[in-house]
Write an enzyme that holds these catalytic residues in place. Structure first.
Site, mmCIF file in Angstrom:
data_model
loop_
_atom_site.group_PDB
_atom_site.id
_atom_site.type_symbol
_atom_site.label_atom_id
_atom_site.label_comp_id
_atom_site.label_asym_id
_atom_site.label_seq_id
_atom_site.Cartn_x
_atom_site.Cartn_y
_atom_site.Cartn_z
ATOM 1 C CG ASN A 213 48.373 72.334 35.754
ATOM 2 O OD1 ASN A 213 48.031 71.155 35.914
ATOM 3 N ND2 ASN A 213 47.922 73.322 36.486
ATOM 4 C CG HIS B 241 46.115 75.211 46.218
ATOM 5 N ND1 HIS B 241 44.919 75.281 46.918
ATOM 6 C CD2 HIS B 241 45.790 74.980 44.939
ATOM 7 C CE1 HIS B 241 43.922 75.087 46.077
ATOM 8 N NE2 HIS B 241 44.409 74.896 44.872
ATOM 9 C CD GLU C 284 49.406 77.729 41.678
ATOM 10 O OE1 GLU C 284 48.542 78.369 41.041
ATOM 11 O OE2 GLU C 284 49.202 76.619 42.173
ATOM 12 N NE ARG D 254 38.152 70.403 44.010
ATOM 13 C CZ ARG D 254 39.409 70.807 43.926
ATOM 14 N NH1 ARG D 254 40.227 70.628 44.938
ATOM 15 N NH2 ARG D 254 39.856 71.378 42.835
ATOM 16 N NE ARG E 210 48.903 71.964 40.312
ATOM 17 C CZ ARG E 210 47.599 72.014 40.414
ATOM 18 N NH1 ARG E 210 46.846 71.956 39.339
ATOM 19 N NH2 ARG E 210 47.038 72.117 41.595
#
Ligand code: ADP
Length: 393
Positions: free
Chosen positions: A7, A174, A379, A235, A86
């Site tokens: 990632n 996601h 993940e 965010r 990813r």
């Protein structure tokens, strides 16, 4: 198969070596604050042994050299058969892709879709090719699981030509986590995946919730970019777009300033004025910090409000799933959110919630009320499986 899952971010690279056969994580690590004098290298082995060190790692290339050195030192490099990356935005790709020149070119062309992430991912492909030239590389997209959203859910109420000409639509993110949570919930609840109806809430530094209808994504809170939807660490989540016009007219903010405001200075951090991390928010709130209390309130209220919106995509709700760093670890966030969702019948079982559902297969809701469960996400495992599938053709 042993897969190196990567990632690659702009200032960090996370890695994990996953064995798809045993579903085990053999080793993992993260290199953070790349570009500084005190970059942090953390590595973990299967036996739980953890090592932390600080040193100057100037570039992403240097970070890959550190990963290679670690894998060699652990005698793992020779056993790795493929690399799974990813990738946040797949754009037109709704399935994992073997990374070819064409795939790389397309993903580079959509950098504007995810300007914080996409260039770093492409740098990850390039460095992986240099350091692990023999391994097939696969891109696994955060957007892919959301391909099943119907057009009524993925279209914005703007002129249709912007969808046709510029592919402006809701994509969702996601996806690997929402997919994993769906599979895992189906197993735990003993409901066939094709029949399960869920809301999955992945709550981390970035957060999103998805409505899963008969095992497939029917709606999700993130949109064209990972900025839409829930209030997150830094965010803003959704807001009235007219605020941007107002800030432009009133304070002369240009696009760059607005981007920074909404992506880096908002959310928990903007509301509290001091922390983007939920654990810190909870500590400050407990110590009487009013602004941290406001950040917590807004986070949990917005979460319930968005869940209340997407749940309408379902014929019934089998369970609400909490996951991600916040969803898995914060009993307070879960309790407040369920309280905000009282209209749907939710009620927390305090004792179960305090221990994150450890003795009840994840269940934290009171007996006889709609199911709320905690499921730790994975993940990396999904990325490893996807990589194996693509390599096998
Ligand atoms: P990312 O989205 O970067 O993968 P994570 O899923 O690891 O992030 O989630 C990070 C968030 O989880 C942070 O806000 C962190 O404070 C929060 N978190 C982790 N542990 C706890 C805890 N014990 N209590 C509350 N929040 C926690």
């Amino acid at each position: 198969m042993r897969v190196l899952v990567l990632n690659s971010g702009s200032s960090s690279v996370k890695f994990a070596v996953i064995d798809t056969h045993s579903k085990e994580e053999i080793a993992s690590g993260i290199i953070e604050s790349i570009g500084s004098e005190t970059s942090a290298v953390t590595t973990k082995l299967k036996n739980g042994e953890k090592q932390k060190s600080a040193r100057a790692i100037k570039t992403i290339k240097d970070a890959f050299a550190v990963i290679q050195e670690f894998l060699r030192a652990q005698n793992l490099d020779a056993s790795i058969e493929a690399i799974g990356h990813r990738v946040v935005h797949g754009g037109k790709y709704f399935k994992s892709q073997k990374i070819t020149a064409e795939v790389k070119e397309y993903l580079t062309s959509i950098e504007l879709f995810a300007p914080l992430h996409q260039p770093a991912h492409v740098a990850g492909f390039e460095n992986a090719a240099v350091f692990f030239p023999k391994l097939t590389q696969v891109a696994v997209f955060d957007t892919a699981f959301h391909q099943t959203m119907p057009r009524k859910a993925f279209l914005y109420g703007i002129p249709y030509k912007y969808y046709e000409d510029l592919q402006i639509r809701r994509y969702g993110f996601h996806g690997t986590s929402h997919y994993y949570l769906t599979q895992e919930a189906a197993k735990r609840l003993k409901i066939p995946v094709e029949e399960i109806n869920l809301v999955t809430a992945h709550l981390g530094n970035g957060s999103s919730a998805s409505a899963i209808r008969n095992g497939k994504c029917a709606d999700t809170t993130m949109g064209f970019t990972p900025l839409e939807g829930l209030v997150m660490g830094t965010r803003s989540g959704s807001l009235d777009p007219a605020i941007l016009f107002f800030l432009h007219d009133k304070l002369g903010y240009d696009m760059k300033r607005l981007d920074k405001l909404l992506n880096k200075e908002s959310g928990l951090f903007g509301l509290s004025g001091s922390a983007s991390d939920m654990r810190a928010i909870l500590e400050k709130r407990a110590a009487g910090d009013e602004r941290a209390a406001i950040a917590f309130e807004v986070f949990c209220y917005r979460l319930a409000r968005e869940i209340g919106g997407i749940v309408m995509a379902l014929p019934r709700l089998d369970a609400l799933v909490f996951s991600g760093g916040i969803g898995e670890n914060s009993a307070e966030v879960r309790k407040q959110t369920l309280e905000n969702l009282a209209l749907l019948g939710f009620k927390t079982d305090e004792a179960r919630n305090e221990i994150h559902g450890k003795n009840t297969n994840g269940v934290i809701s009171a007996e006889g009320t709609p199911l709320a469960i905690v499921i730790p996400t994975n993940e990396e495992l999904v990325i490893a499986f996807e990589t194996e599938k693509v390599v096998a053709g």
